[in-house]
Design a protein around this motif. Structure first.
Motif, PDB file in Angstrom:
ATOM      1  N   ALA A 101       0.833  -1.207   0.000  1.00 35.58           N
ATOM      2  CA  ALA A 101       0.000   0.000   0.000  1.00 35.58           C
ATOM      3  C   ALA A 101       0.870   1.260   0.000  1.00 35.58           C
ATOM      4  CB  ALA A 101      -0.934  -0.005   1.204  1.00 35.58           C
ATOM      5  N   ARG A 102       1.969   1.233   0.726  1.00 34.39           N
ATOM      6  CA  ARG A 102       2.882   2.386   0.770  1.00 34.39           C
ATOM      7  C   ARG A 102       3.465   2.645  -0.615  1.00 34.39           C
ATOM      8  NH1 ARG A 102       8.129   2.511   0.770  1.00 34.39           N
ATOM      9  NH2 ARG A 102       8.443   0.374   1.465  1.00 34.39           N
ATOM     10  N   ARG A 103       3.917   1.605  -1.267  1.00 33.61           N
ATOM     11  CA  ARG A 103       4.478   1.759  -2.615  1.00 33.61           C
ATOM     12  C   ARG A 103       3.405   2.192  -3.609  1.00 33.61           C
ATOM     13  NH1 ARG A 103       8.543  -3.456  -2.889  1.00 33.61           N
ATOM     14  NH2 ARG A 103      10.215  -2.524  -1.655  1.00 33.61           N
ATOM     15  N   HIS A 104       2.197   1.671  -3.457  1.00 31.80           N
ATOM     16  CA  HIS A 104       1.090   2.049  -4.334  1.00 31.80           C
ATOM     17  C   HIS A 104       0.851   3.558  -4.262  1.00 31.80           C
ATOM     18  CE1 HIS A 104      -2.719   1.633  -6.495  1.00 31.80           C
ATOM     19  NE2 HIS A 104      -3.265   2.397  -5.555  1.00 31.80           N
ATOM     20  N   ARG A 105       0.985   4.120  -3.071  1.00 32.24           N
ATOM     21  CA  ARG A 105       0.798   5.560  -2.879  1.00 32.24           C
ATOM     22  C   ARG A 105       2.038   6.361  -3.289  1.00 32.24           C
ATOM     23  NH1 ARG A 105      -3.504   8.191  -2.225  1.00 32.24           N
ATOM     24  NH2 ARG A 105      -2.655   9.523  -0.630  1.00 32.24           N
ATOM     25  N   GLY A 106       3.145   5.669  -3.533  1.00 32.39           N
ATOM     26  CA  GLY A 106       4.381   6.363  -3.905  1.00 32.39           C
ATOM     27  C   GLY A 106       5.128   6.937  -2.728  1.00 32.39           C
ATOM     28  N   TYR A 107       4.875   6.412  -1.538  1.00 29.94           N
ATOM     29  CA  TYR A 107       5.511   6.899  -0.321  1.00 29.94           C
ATOM     30  C   TYR A 107       6.780   6.110  -0.027  1.00 29.94           C
ATOM     31  CZ  TYR A 107       1.021   9.128   0.918  1.00 29.94           C
ATOM     32  OH  TYR A 107      -0.124   9.876   0.945  1.00 29.94           O
ATOM     33  N   THR A 108       7.768   6.789   0.496  1.00 34.03           N
ATOM     34  CA  THR A 108       8.940   6.109   1.041  1.00 34.03           C
ATOM     35  C   THR A 108       8.619   5.705   2.477  1.00 34.03           C
ATOM     36  OG1 THR A 108       9.899   8.143   1.914  1.00 34.03           O
ATOM     37  CG2 THR A 108      10.528   7.510  -0.350  1.00 34.03           C
ATOM     38  N   GLN A 109       9.441   4.853   3.041  1.00 32.28           N
ATOM     39  CA  GLN A 109       9.270   4.507   4.459  1.00 32.28           C
ATOM     40  C   GLN A 109       9.419   5.758   5.312  1.00 32.28           C
ATOM     41  OE1 GLN A 109      12.240   1.489   5.152  1.00 32.28           O
ATOM     42  NE2 GLN A 109      10.854  -0.163   4.585  1.00 32.28           N
ATOM     43  N   GLU A 110      10.349   6.607   4.953  1.00 31.88           N
ATOM     44  CA  GLU A 110      10.576   7.822   5.730  1.00 31.88           C
ATOM     45  C   GLU A 110       9.358   8.749   5.672  1.00 31.88           C
ATOM     46  OE1 GLU A 110      13.804  11.435   6.176  1.00 31.88           O
ATOM     47  OE2 GLU A 110      14.253   9.744   4.869  1.00 31.88           O
ATOM     48  N   TYR A 111       8.765   8.889   4.494  1.00 30.81           N
ATOM     49  CA  TYR A 111       7.615   9.773   4.357  1.00 30.81           C
ATOM     50  C   TYR A 111       6.416   9.248   5.158  1.00 30.81           C
ATOM     51  CZ  TYR A 111       4.134  12.837   2.385  1.00 30.81           C
ATOM     52  OH  TYR A 111       3.130  13.760   2.240  1.00 30.81           O
ATOM     53  N   LEU A 112       6.159   7.936   5.071  1.00 35.05           N
ATOM     54  CA  LEU A 112       5.074   7.354   5.860  1.00 35.05           C
ATOM     55  C   LEU A 112       5.334   7.559   7.347  1.00 35.05           C
ATOM     56  CD1 LEU A 112       2.466   5.757   6.190  1.00 35.05           C
ATOM     57  CD2 LEU A 112       3.823   3.655   5.957  1.00 35.05           C
ATOM     58  N   ALA A 113       6.571   7.367   7.761  1.00 26.63           N
ATOM     59  CA  ALA A 113       6.927   7.561   9.167  1.00 26.63           C
ATOM     60  C   ALA A 113       6.650   8.992   9.615  1.00 26.63           C
ATOM     61  CB  ALA A 113       8.401   7.209   9.381  1.00 26.63           C
ATOM     62  N   ILE A 114       6.977   9.963   8.775  1.00 26.10           N
ATOM     63  CA  ILE A 114       6.714  11.366   9.109  1.00 26.10           C
ATOM     64  C   ILE A 114       5.211  11.601   9.249  1.00 26.10           C
ATOM     65  CG2 ILE A 114       6.783  13.723   8.179  1.00 26.10           C
ATOM     66  CD1 ILE A 114       9.555  12.949   6.972  1.00 26.10           C
ATOM     67  N   LEU A 115       4.430  11.036   8.329  1.00 30.63           N
ATOM     68  CA  LEU A 115       2.979  11.225   8.372  1.00 30.63           C
ATOM     69  C   LEU A 115       2.356  10.750   9.680  1.00 30.63           C
ATOM     70  CD1 LEU A 115       1.798  10.166   4.780  1.00 30.63           C
ATOM     71  CD2 LEU A 115       1.870  12.468   5.745  1.00 30.63           C
ATOM     72  N   ILE A 116       2.913   9.680  10.246  1.00 28.44           N
ATOM     73  CA  ILE A 116       2.299   9.117  11.454  1.00 28.44           C
ATOM     74  C   ILE A 116       3.121   9.349  12.719  1.00 28.44           C
ATOM     75  CG2 ILE A 116       0.983   7.427  10.139  1.00 28.44           C
ATOM     76  CD1 ILE A 116       2.956   5.304  11.047  1.00 28.44           C
ATOM     77  N   GLY A 117       4.212  10.088  12.597  1.00 23.14           N
ATOM     78  CA  GLY A 117       4.981  10.464  13.783  1.00 23.14           C
ATOM     79  C   GLY A 117       5.894   9.390  14.331  1.00 23.14           C
TER      80      GLY A 117
END
Length: 94
Positions: free
Chosen positions: A23-39
Motif C-alpha cells: 500500500a505504501r508503494r502504491h501511494r508512492g511513499y517512502t518509508q521515511e515519508y510514511l513515518a513522518i505522516l504518522i509520527g
C-alpha cells in the motif's frame, strides 16, 4: 521461559508487513515519508514491513489512515490487499 509463538502468528505478521509495504508503494511513499505522516521513525516502518515487530493497534490505524485504506483490508486474513479505493496520488504537502 516464554512460550514460542505459533507459526500462524509469524505468517500473519509477515502478511501485514507485506500489505503495509504494498500500500505504501502504491501511494508512492517512502518509508521515511510514511513515518513522518504518522509520527514515527523510518526504522519502525521498516521493522513492521519486514515482520521484525508487531505494530500496536493505534499504529495500524494511523498507517491505514495515512495510506487511505481500511484497517480491515490491512489486517484481513485474505491473501490479497484491496487497493481499489486507494488512489496512487502525489504526496500531500506537510
Amino acid at each position: 521461559m516464554p512460550e514460542q509463538e505459533p507459526d500462524w502468528v509469524a505468517l500473519r505478521r509477515r502478511a501485514i508487513g507485506e500489505r503495509i509495504r504494498t500500500a505504501r508503494r502504491h501511494r508512492g511513499y517512502t518509508q521515511e515519508y510514511l513515518a513522518i505522516l504518522i509520527g514515527l521513525d523510518r526504522r519502525s516502518i521498516h521493522r513492521y514491513e519486514t515482520a521484525q515487530r508487531d505494530p500496536q493497534l493505534s499504529v495500524l490505524v494511523q498507517i491505514a489512515d495515512a495510506l487511505e485504506i481500511s484497517l480491515s483490508s490491512l489486517v484481513a486474513v485474505s491473501a490479497e490487499l484491496d487497493l481499489r479505493g486507494a488512489r496512487a496520488d502525489e504526496r500531500p504537502s506537510l
